[in-house]
Scaffold this active site. Structure first.
Site, PDB file in Angstrom:
ATOM      1  N   LYS A   1       1.999  -3.713   6.950  1.00 24.12           N
ATOM      2  CA  LYS A   1       2.389  -3.772   5.530  1.00 24.12           C
ATOM      3  C   LYS A   1       3.901  -3.563   5.399  1.00 24.12           C
ATOM      4  CE  LYS A   1      -1.477  -4.644   3.607  1.00 24.12           C
ATOM      5  NZ  LYS A   1      -1.702  -5.867   2.867  1.00 24.12           N
TER       6      LYS A   1
ATOM      7  N   SER B   1       0.833  -1.195   0.000  1.00 20.22           N
ATOM      8  CA  SER B   1       0.000   0.000   0.000  1.00 20.22           C
ATOM      9  C   SER B   1       0.867   1.245   0.000  1.00 20.22           C
ATOM     10  CB  SER B   1      -0.836  -0.024   1.283  1.00 20.22           C
ATOM     11  OG  SER B   1      -1.440   1.223   1.506  1.00 20.22           O
TER      12      SER B   1
ATOM     13  N   TYR C   1      -1.901  -0.950  11.016  1.00 20.40           N
ATOM     14  CA  TYR C   1      -2.144  -1.508   9.675  1.00 20.40           C
ATOM     15  C   TYR C   1      -0.952  -1.198   8.764  1.00 20.40           C
ATOM     16  CZ  TYR C   1      -3.701  -1.733   4.829  1.00 20.40           C
ATOM     17  OH  TYR C   1      -3.766  -1.984   3.477  1.00 20.40           O
TER      18      TYR C   1
HETATM   19  P1  NAD Z   1     -10.972  -7.179   1.289  1.00 22.88           P
HETATM   20  O1  NAD Z   1     -11.186  -7.169   2.756  1.00 22.88           O
HETATM   21  O2  NAD Z   1     -12.146  -6.931   0.404  1.00 22.88           O
HETATM   22  O3  NAD Z   1     -10.328  -8.578   0.852  1.00 22.88           O
HETATM   23  C1  NAD Z   1      -9.448  -9.298   1.694  1.00 22.88           C
HETATM   24  C2  NAD Z   1      -9.916 -10.746   1.707  1.00 22.88           C
HETATM   25  O4  NAD Z   1      -9.033 -11.503   2.543  1.00 22.88           O
HETATM   26  C3  NAD Z   1     -11.324 -10.936   2.254  1.00 22.88           C
HETATM   27  O5  NAD Z   1     -12.097 -11.707   1.356  1.00 22.88           O
HETATM   28  C4  NAD Z   1     -11.112 -11.683   3.587  1.00 22.88           C
HETATM   29  O6  NAD Z   1     -12.182 -12.573   3.865  1.00 22.88           O
HETATM   30  C5  NAD Z   1      -9.796 -12.398   3.333  1.00 22.88           C
HETATM   31  N1  NAD Z   1      -9.015 -12.695   4.548  1.00 22.88           N
HETATM   32  C6  NAD Z   1      -8.704 -11.859   5.562  1.00 22.88           C
HETATM   33  N2  NAD Z   1      -7.935 -12.487   6.476  1.00 22.88           N
HETATM   34  C7  NAD Z   1      -7.738 -13.750   6.017  1.00 22.88           C
HETATM   35  C8  NAD Z   1      -7.034 -14.890   6.507  1.00 22.88           C
HETATM   36  N3  NAD Z   1      -6.372 -14.824   7.672  1.00 22.88           N
HETATM   37  N4  NAD Z   1      -7.046 -16.022   5.775  1.00 22.88           N
HETATM   38  C9  NAD Z   1      -7.720 -16.090   4.602  1.00 22.88           C
HETATM   39  N5  NAD Z   1      -8.415 -15.050   4.088  1.00 22.88           N
HETATM   40  C10 NAD Z   1      -8.418 -13.894   4.789  1.00 22.88           C
HETATM   41  O7  NAD Z   1      -9.803  -6.144   0.968  1.00 22.88           O
HETATM   42  P2  NAD Z   1      -9.294  -5.534  -0.423  1.00 22.88           P
HETATM   43  O8  NAD Z   1      -9.687  -4.120  -0.472  1.00 22.88           O
HETATM   44  O9  NAD Z   1      -9.649  -6.431  -1.528  1.00 22.88           O
HETATM   45  O10 NAD Z   1      -7.727  -5.570  -0.174  1.00 22.88           O
HETATM   46  C11 NAD Z   1      -6.916  -6.651  -0.576  1.00 22.88           C
HETATM   47  C12 NAD Z   1      -5.487  -6.420  -0.122  1.00 22.88           C
HETATM   48  O11 NAD Z   1      -5.036  -5.181  -0.660  1.00 22.88           O
HETATM   49  C13 NAD Z   1      -5.323  -6.312   1.389  1.00 22.88           C
HETATM   50  O12 NAD Z   1      -4.119  -6.960   1.750  1.00 22.88           O
HETATM   51  C14 NAD Z   1      -5.213  -4.837   1.632  1.00 22.88           C
HETATM   52  O13 NAD Z   1      -4.477  -4.543   2.789  1.00 22.88           O
HETATM   53  C15 NAD Z   1      -4.504  -4.360   0.380  1.00 22.88           C
HETATM   54  N6  NAD Z   1      -4.762  -2.947   0.064  1.00 22.88           N
HETATM   55  C16 NAD Z   1      -6.047  -2.510  -0.040  1.00 22.88           C
HETATM   56  C17 NAD Z   1      -6.303  -1.158  -0.287  1.00 22.88           C
HETATM   57  C18 NAD Z   1      -7.702  -0.631  -0.371  1.00 22.88           C
HETATM   58  O14 NAD Z   1      -7.885   0.567  -0.213  1.00 22.88           O
HETATM   59  N7  NAD Z   1      -8.718  -1.457  -0.642  1.00 22.88           N
HETATM   60  C19 NAD Z   1      -5.221  -0.263  -0.452  1.00 22.88           C
HETATM   61  C20 NAD Z   1      -3.923  -0.757  -0.366  1.00 22.88           C
HETATM   62  C21 NAD Z   1      -3.704  -2.117  -0.102  1.00 22.88           C
HETATM   63  N1  UFG Z   2     -12.479  11.140   3.531  1.00 24.51           N
HETATM   64  C1  UFG Z   2     -13.495  11.990   3.913  1.00 24.51           C
HETATM   65  N2  UFG Z   2     -14.630  11.453   4.440  1.00 24.51           N
HETATM   66  C2  UFG Z   2     -14.804  10.108   4.614  1.00 24.51           C
HETATM   67  C3  UFG Z   2     -13.758   9.245   4.217  1.00 24.51           C
HETATM   68  C4  UFG Z   2     -12.604   9.792   3.694  1.00 24.51           C
HETATM   69  O1  UFG Z   2     -13.383  13.210   3.770  1.00 24.51           O
HETATM   70  O2  UFG Z   2     -15.861   9.684   5.118  1.00 24.51           O
HETATM   71  C5  UFG Z   2     -11.256  11.716   2.918  1.00 24.51           C
HETATM   72  C6  UFG Z   2      -9.991  11.433   3.702  1.00 24.51           C
HETATM   73  O3  UFG Z   2      -9.795  12.414   4.682  1.00 24.51           O
HETATM   74  C7  UFG Z   2      -8.936  11.450   2.582  1.00 24.51           C
HETATM   75  C8  UFG Z   2      -9.694  10.914   1.367  1.00 24.51           C
HETATM   76  O4  UFG Z   2     -11.076  11.101   1.662  1.00 24.51           O
HETATM   77  O5  UFG Z   2      -8.568  12.786   2.302  1.00 24.51           O
HETATM   78  C9  UFG Z   2      -9.424   9.447   1.109  1.00 24.51           C
HETATM   79  O6  UFG Z   2      -9.687   8.708   2.293  1.00 24.51           O
HETATM   80  P1  UFG Z   2      -9.783   7.107   2.307  1.00 24.51           P
HETATM   81  O7  UFG Z   2     -10.098   6.685   3.694  1.00 24.51           O
HETATM   82  O8  UFG Z   2     -10.672   6.638   1.208  1.00 24.51           O
HETATM   83  O9  UFG Z   2      -8.313   6.653   1.881  1.00 24.51           O
HETATM   84  P2  UFG Z   2      -6.899   6.937   2.576  1.00 24.51           P
HETATM   85  O10 UFG Z   2      -6.069   7.643   1.557  1.00 24.51           O
HETATM   86  O11 UFG Z   2      -7.029   7.552   3.888  1.00 24.51           O
HETATM   87  O12 UFG Z   2      -6.383   5.456   2.825  1.00 24.51           O
HETATM   88  C10 UFG Z   2      -6.497   4.454   1.817  1.00 24.51           C
HETATM   89  C11 UFG Z   2      -6.700   3.088   2.473  1.00 24.51           C
HETATM   90  C12 UFG Z   2      -5.467   2.669   3.199  1.00 24.51           C
HETATM   91  C13 UFG Z   2      -4.278   2.750   2.317  1.00 24.51           C
HETATM   92  C14 UFG Z   2      -4.165   4.120   1.713  1.00 24.51           C
HETATM   93  C15 UFG Z   2      -3.039   4.209   0.743  1.00 24.51           C
HETATM   94  O13 UFG Z   2      -7.787   3.121   3.385  1.00 24.51           O
HETATM   95  O14 UFG Z   2      -5.622   1.327   3.595  1.00 24.51           O
HETATM   96  O15 UFG Z   2      -5.372   4.447   1.032  1.00 24.51           O
HETATM   97  O16 UFG Z   2      -3.114   3.152  -0.135  1.00 24.51           O
HETATM   98  F1  UFG Z   2      -3.174   2.471   3.019  1.00 24.51           F
END
Ligand code: NAD
Ligand code: UFG
Length: 337
Positions: free
Chosen positions: A152, A124, A148
């Site tokens: 990572k 991330s 979190y």
């Molecule tokens: P998500 O929660 O939709 O998907 C994660 C999946 O992993 C879920 O289906 C959950 O059931 C499964 N899971 C969790 N713990 C587990 C375990 N111990 N064993 C087996 N399965 C397990 O999340 P996502 O948004 O699809 O994110 C996927 C990956 O990308 C994550 O590692 C997350 O940290 C990373 N990531 C997400 C974002 C974002 O904003 N969505 C940003 C950066 C990185």
């Molecule tokens: N925001 C609002 N109102 C809300 C939610 C978010 O104003 O209800 C704003 C936040 O302050 C930020 C922007 O919208 O300025 C984006 O916020 P998000 O929570 O959607 O995303 P972040 O950038 O804070 O974090 C996300 C993921 C993290 C990841 C990061 C970088 O949640 O897991 O992007 O990849 F690490």
């Protein structure tokens, strides 16, 4: 190629499975359904004519992983499984380190025992902490401000050490910026449980009438309109980034690190306006205090992925907001049970 997709039932994993199938690869999903529902499987089938195999299991269960790696003759692993809510990680650090760090170590140990030496890991942009400048390149210093993010970063560091000790392995760290959007069919999308933490799911739930208004966290940042700026990337572009990584460097030994972003920053108010335009629905909002731990702005320099993987994000803000709306309006309560 047989690809084990941990966390493949989740938001990014399910979209990636579709693109793996389109690319002629065979995804095998391993997920404990902690944050997803089995009803995503028929949706995947509906859009690509094939239902991936699904094994319900936890990545902390090494024996189960070994069975699956052997039984399905796995060539490479894409590792999405983990917990991802920043706020929750502050309350439950042990659960985050156990799932994300320990879970990854167990997975890699199982892969080692089975001779599977190719791994793509979901990292991330959070590993850049509060960056000194934008755009962010892969060589920027890394840091963490919450459990979190630290999980990572720890995994990145563990995998870096492991790869150095096992130079024949291919390990790819993909640093995602802000994934948004849905499959263009409207059949799959992001389905957060409870109150969404992230901006786009919250905005779309306001537009569909599930929530009254959006709280905009901070309007006094040194940005174009005072609200936070992020690099929103369409989940289909992100999914394609994984295919490109597997194809270009998945069988090349080494540690490969890439930003997956668009290179463009959009403010919260710009996202709200784009969403109103795409949905035709008003998104009422209130300007409130900054959210603790948030940074002002963050966007990627994605040129390394373009140069080395031949990957570039192609979808626009309109695509991101229109596709989100198609999913949200067609599935106001997310996936069925
Ligand atoms: P998500 O929660 O939709 O998907 C994660 C999946 O992993 C879920 O289906 C959950 O059931 C499964 N899971 C969790 N713990 C587990 C375990 N111990 N064993 C087996 N399965 C397990 O999340 P996502 O948004 O699809 O994110 C996927 C990956 O990308 C994550 O590692 C997350 O940290 C990373 N990531 C997400 C974002 C974002 O904003 N969505 C940003 C950066 C990185
Ligand atoms: N925001 C609002 N109102 C809300 C939610 C978010 O104003 O209800 C704003 C936040 O302050 C930020 C922007 O919208 O300025 C984006 O916020 P998000 O929570 O959607 O995303 P972040 O950038 O804070 O974090 C996300 C993921 C993290 C990841 C990061 C970088 O949640 O897991 O992007 O990849 F690490």
């Amino acid at each position: 190629m047989n690809i084990l997709v941990t966390g493949g039932m989740g938001y990014i994993g399910s979209h990636t499975c579709i693109q793996l199938i389109h690319a002629g690869m065979t995804p095998i999903i391993f997920d404990n359904l902690d944050n997803s529902k089995a009803s995503v499987l028929p949706r995947i089938e509906k859009v690509c004519g094939q239902q991936p195999q699904f094994i319900q299991g936890d990545i902390r269960n090494k024996q189960r992983l070994i069975e699956v790696l052997k039984q399905h003759d796995i060539d490479a692993v894409i590792h999405f499984a983990g917990l991802k809510a920043v706020g929750e990680s502050v309350q439950k650090p042990l659960e985050y380190y156990d799932n994300n760090v320990n879970g990854t170590l167990v997975l890699v140990d199982a892969m080692r025992e089975c001779g599977v030496k190719s791994l793509v890991f979901s990292s991330s942009a959070t590993v850049y902490g509060d960056p000194a400048s934008v755009p962010i390149t892969e060589s920027f210093p890394t840091s963490a401000t919450n459990p979190y993010g630290r999980s990572k970063l720890m995994v990145e560091e563990c995998l870096t050490d492991f790869q150095a000790a096992n130079p024949e392995w291919s390990i790819t760290l993909l640093r995602y910026f802000n994934p948004v959007g849905s499959h263009p069919s409207g059949e799959l999308g992001e389905d957060p449980q409870g109150i969404p933490n992230n901006l786009m799911p919250f905005v779309s739930q306001v537009a569909v009438g599930r929530r009254e208004f959006l709280s905009v966290f901070g309007s006094d940042y040194p940005t174009k309109d005072g609200t936070g700026v992020r690099d929103y990337i369409h989940v289909m572009d992100l999914a394609d980034g994984h295919i490109a990584a597997l194809q270009k460097v998945g069988s090349q030994s080494g540690l490969h690190v890439y930003n997956l972003g668009t290179g463009n920053g959009s403010s919260v108010l710009e996202m709200v306006a784009a969403f109103e335009q795409a949905s035709g629905q008003p998104v009422p909002y209130q300007l409130v205090e900054r959210r603790p731990g948030d940074i002002a702005e963050c966007w990627a320099d994605p040129s390394k992925a373009e140069k080395e993987l031949g990957w570039v994000a192609t979808k626009t803000l309109e695509d991101m907001t229109q596709d989100t709306w198609r999913w949200q309006s067609g599935n106001p309560n997310g996936y069925p049970e």
